[in-house]
Write an enzyme that holds these catalytic residues in place. Structure first.
Site, mmCIF file in Angstrom:
data_model
loop_
_atom_site.group_PDB
_atom_site.id
_atom_site.type_symbol
_atom_site.label_atom_id
_atom_site.label_comp_id
_atom_site.label_asym_id
_atom_site.label_seq_id
_atom_site.Cartn_x
_atom_site.Cartn_y
_atom_site.Cartn_z
ATOM 1 N N ARG A 215 5.635 60.193 -49.828
ATOM 2 C CA ARG A 215 6.097 58.920 -49.275
ATOM 3 C C ARG A 215 7.107 58.290 -50.234
ATOM 4 N NH1 ARG A 215 1.100 55.628 -48.913
ATOM 5 N NH2 ARG A 215 0.692 56.788 -46.994
ATOM 6 N N ARG B 198 2.238 48.706 -53.675
ATOM 7 C CA ARG B 198 2.937 49.748 -52.917
ATOM 8 C C ARG B 198 4.293 49.257 -52.396
ATOM 9 N NH1 ARG B 198 -1.807 53.081 -49.700
ATOM 10 N NH2 ARG B 198 -3.185 53.370 -51.480
ATOM 11 N N LYS C 244 -5.732 49.598 -53.832
ATOM 12 C CA LYS C 244 -4.347 49.484 -53.376
ATOM 13 C C LYS C 244 -3.981 48.020 -53.151
ATOM 14 C CE LYS C 244 -5.764 50.484 -48.606
ATOM 15 N NZ LYS C 244 -5.655 51.445 -47.502
ATOM 16 N N LYS D 134 -0.763 45.496 -51.409
ATOM 17 C CA LYS D 134 0.405 45.524 -50.529
ATOM 18 C C LYS D 134 1.075 44.156 -50.493
ATOM 19 C CE LYS D 134 -1.620 49.151 -47.643
ATOM 20 N NZ LYS D 134 -2.096 49.531 -46.290
ATOM 21 N N CYS E 32 -1.021 55.480 -35.939
ATOM 22 C CA CYS E 32 -0.907 56.132 -37.241
ATOM 23 C C CYS E 32 -0.730 57.637 -37.019
ATOM 24 C CB CYS E 32 -2.140 55.842 -38.090
ATOM 25 S SG CYS E 32 -3.646 56.654 -37.470
ATOM 26 N N CYS F 261 -3.819 64.181 -41.472
ATOM 27 C CA CYS F 261 -4.542 63.183 -42.256
ATOM 28 C C CYS F 261 -5.997 63.616 -42.478
ATOM 29 C CB CYS F 261 -4.507 61.824 -41.572
ATOM 30 S SG CYS F 261 -5.418 60.566 -42.511
ATOM 31 N N CYS G 19 -8.793 56.295 -37.656
ATOM 32 C CA CYS G 19 -9.979 55.995 -38.457
ATOM 33 C C CYS G 19 -9.948 54.505 -38.767
ATOM 34 C CB CYS G 19 -10.000 56.844 -39.734
ATOM 35 S SG CYS G 19 -8.937 56.215 -41.048
ATOM 36 N N CYS H 41 -4.340 51.947 -41.114
ATOM 37 C CA CYS H 41 -2.924 52.309 -41.175
ATOM 38 C C CYS H 41 -2.165 51.954 -39.898
ATOM 39 C CB CYS H 41 -2.774 53.798 -41.473
ATOM 40 S SG CYS H 41 -3.452 54.287 -43.061
#
Length: 571
Positions: A83, A153, A215, A217, A434, A440, A479, A483
């Site tokens: 990415r 990110r 993470k 964002k 997603c 994935c 899931c 995302c």
């Protein structure tokens, strides 16, 4: 939201194994360089499997053929997803040509995937092609540093092609935020770019030696468009303008959508308003938010480690006061702002700078040459002649931006000839998924491959019910990790098992309300039957201009989520 101080500032207890891994990684180096030389496996071993995420990669395999390979006594066909870091989603045509060539020559699938994190991904990079991928990015002024794992990110920025001056200023701040919050370790340059080790001690003054608990964002938002879905993000700077110029930001902290099925300690949460700051304080405040989360975030349980949980545990006011203390500022009251939508304006739009901007709808963000629709070739042809830039949107679309009047006809012809301006519908334009299967590793149900045909069925329902010209914000995620941002949709499907989803409804069109689960673990026919009945009621009972999500809340089909920490899993 919770304003009290119900819990400790720091969670005591045994640290998660991820904390050990980060501490022992020698500032994200691990033994990645040595692992690259191991040709006996197509994957990365031990801690390196997770460490490569700090370098922008996830190790995946093709789940469609996993069982077949196991039967043949072969390891899964490991390949990396890489990415790019692309603040605000802006790139040059030259950069596009380079990534197009790499995708064609060095990936298993040959595609470029636009993500709703406003960047692109390569899927299917074999181990021997990983280092060349990073070097190709570097050669054109890009990198993949810090686009995954426990760091800040890719920074999003509203893709607004009309208010050119305001957008340009906001994008500059997105870049500054991205650069300011990057890891300082030289591990990336040493491993992937063959830069020599410098005989100094690595330091991470902002992220710390064990980086963030989870993470993180960040977004820069230009009202009235909420195309970045700010409430899905930890830290959000809402642009405040005077006379068309940026003067400061409203700061909102603590949004996040990821949950775990059945774990009532996890929940989706909208961001809390902290206050207004003048531009001069932006980087200091950003650093204060990140370091407060660094020091107060839960390092014992990764499922409760994100900023949203820290705010709920220590209280919004306590967190806000600590940010003020660390930044040496006092927040001013929130300045007025409002959102009117979050979709992209597909087609041509003229900016105030007299340049044209063409937003191309890319279903699922997947750029590939399809029969009769050679999208990838078309974008390459445009990149070869375009003199402006490309802007990737947080809705997985692409803007050919800054087109002069005399170039407009040429760009449009290329787009039409390659299926990039094919007829679409409001419903399809407001639907998103997603990646999910086959690549994935977290996928529980289909998403990207499921969405196009599912939209066909939703459109058939809406046409039959007399609302075919309208739309419902629809999101499908394979899931519960968030995302696909299904928790901010008017209708959100969250994968539970192959062919089964949890059905969430009640979000709104502007993305400021969490959707609540209506039905759990149901099949597509059950979903269609439920949506048909709900759309039937919406079509006949709604008030003028009322969106589907607002309708379901107003008439009591679903209760709004007002206090996520205590109410998200309520019936």
């Amino acid at each position: 939201m919770n304003e009290k101080h119900p819990g400790p500032l720091v969670v005591e207890g045994k640290l998660s194994d991820a904390e050990r891994m980060k501490l022992e990684s020698h500032y994200l180096r691990g033994t990645i360089a040595e692992d690259l030389q191991d040709g006996l496996t197509g994957g990365f071993k031990g801690d390196n499997f997770l460490l490569i995420r700090f370098h922008g990669m996830y190790q995946q395999d093709d789940r469609d053929i996993r069982a077949e390979r196991a039967e043949q006594k072969l390891e899964p066909r490991h390949a990396m997803m890489l990415r790019c870091r692309l603040p605000g989603g802006i790139m040059t045509p030259r950069q596009w040509q380079a990534i197009d060539k790499f995708a064609a020559d060095n990936t298993l699938y040959g595609s470029i995937r636009l993500t709703n994190r406003q960047t692109f991904q390569f899927h299917g990079i074999l181990k021997q092609n990983v280092k060349p991928a990073h070097q190709m990015l570097h050669d054109v002024g890009l990198d993949a540093l810090a686009t995954a794992n426990d760091v800040n990110r890719n920074v999003l920025c509203t893709s607004n092609p009309v208010e050119s001056q305001l957008h340009a200023e906001a994008w500059e701040w997105a870049k500054k935020l991205s650069e300011h919050l990057l890891p300082r370790t030289r591990a990336y340059a040493e491993i992937w770019l063959d830069q020599e080790k410098v005989a100094t001690t690595d330091e991470e003054p902002i992220l710390g030696p064990t980086y963030l608990p989870r993470k993180f964002k960040t977004t820069v938002v230009v009202p009235p468009q909420n195309d970045v879905d700010l409430h899905a993000n930890d830290m959000n700077f809402v642009a405040i303008a005077e006379n068309g110029r940026l003067v400061g930001f409203n700061l909102l902290v603590g949004g996040g959508l990821s949950v775990e099925h059945g774990n009532k300690k996890t929940y989706a949460r909208t961001a809390s308003e902290f206050g207004y700051i003048p531009l001069a304080h932006t980087l200091a405040v950003a650093q204060a938010v990140v370091t407060t989360q660094r020091d107060w975030g839960n390092r014992t349980d990764r499922k409760n480690a994100k900023t949203k949980y820290t705010l709920e545990r220590v209280g919004v006011e306590a967190f806000k006061a600590e940010v003020e203390r660390r930044a040496g500022i006092k927040f001013e009251p929130i300045r007025p702002y409002a959102f009117t939508g979050r979709g992209d304006r597909i087609g041509w739009v003229k900016g105030i700078d007299d340049k044209w901007h063409l937003t191309l709808f890319i279903e699922n963000g997947r750029i590939l040459d399809y029969p009769g629709k050679p999208l990838k070739t078309g974008l390459l042809e445009i990149a070869r002649v375009h003199k402006g830039d490309f802007r990737l949107t947080a809705n997985q679309n692409l803007i050919v931006a800054g087109v002069a009047e005399k170039e407009k006809e040429k760009i449009e012809k290329l787009a039409r000839d390659h299926g990039l301006m094919a007829a679409t519908t409001p419903q399809r334009e407001n639907s998103m998924a997603c990646v999910s299967f086959p690549t994935c590793p977290l996928a529980m149900a289909e998403a990207e491959r499921f969405l196009p045909q599912f939209v066909d069925k939703i459109e058939a329902i809406m046409t039959a019910r007399g609302v075919g010209d309208d739309h419902i914000v629809l999101r499908v995620t394979g899931c519960p990790n968030g995302c696909g941002r299904a928790m901010l949709a008017e209708i959100g499907l969250v994968g539970k098992a192959p062919g089964r989803y949890n059905l969430h409804i009640g979000g709104n069109r502007t993305g400021t309300r969490i959707a609540r689960m209506l039905r759990e673990n149901i099949t597509e026919p059950e979903i269609i039957e439920t949506i048909d009945a709900l759309v039937g009621r919406w079509a006949t009972e709604r008030e003028p201009g009322e969106g589907f999500g607002d309708f379901t809340v107003r008439v009591g089909i679903i209760r709004p989520i007002l206090d996520p920490a205590r109410d998200f899993w309520g019936e």
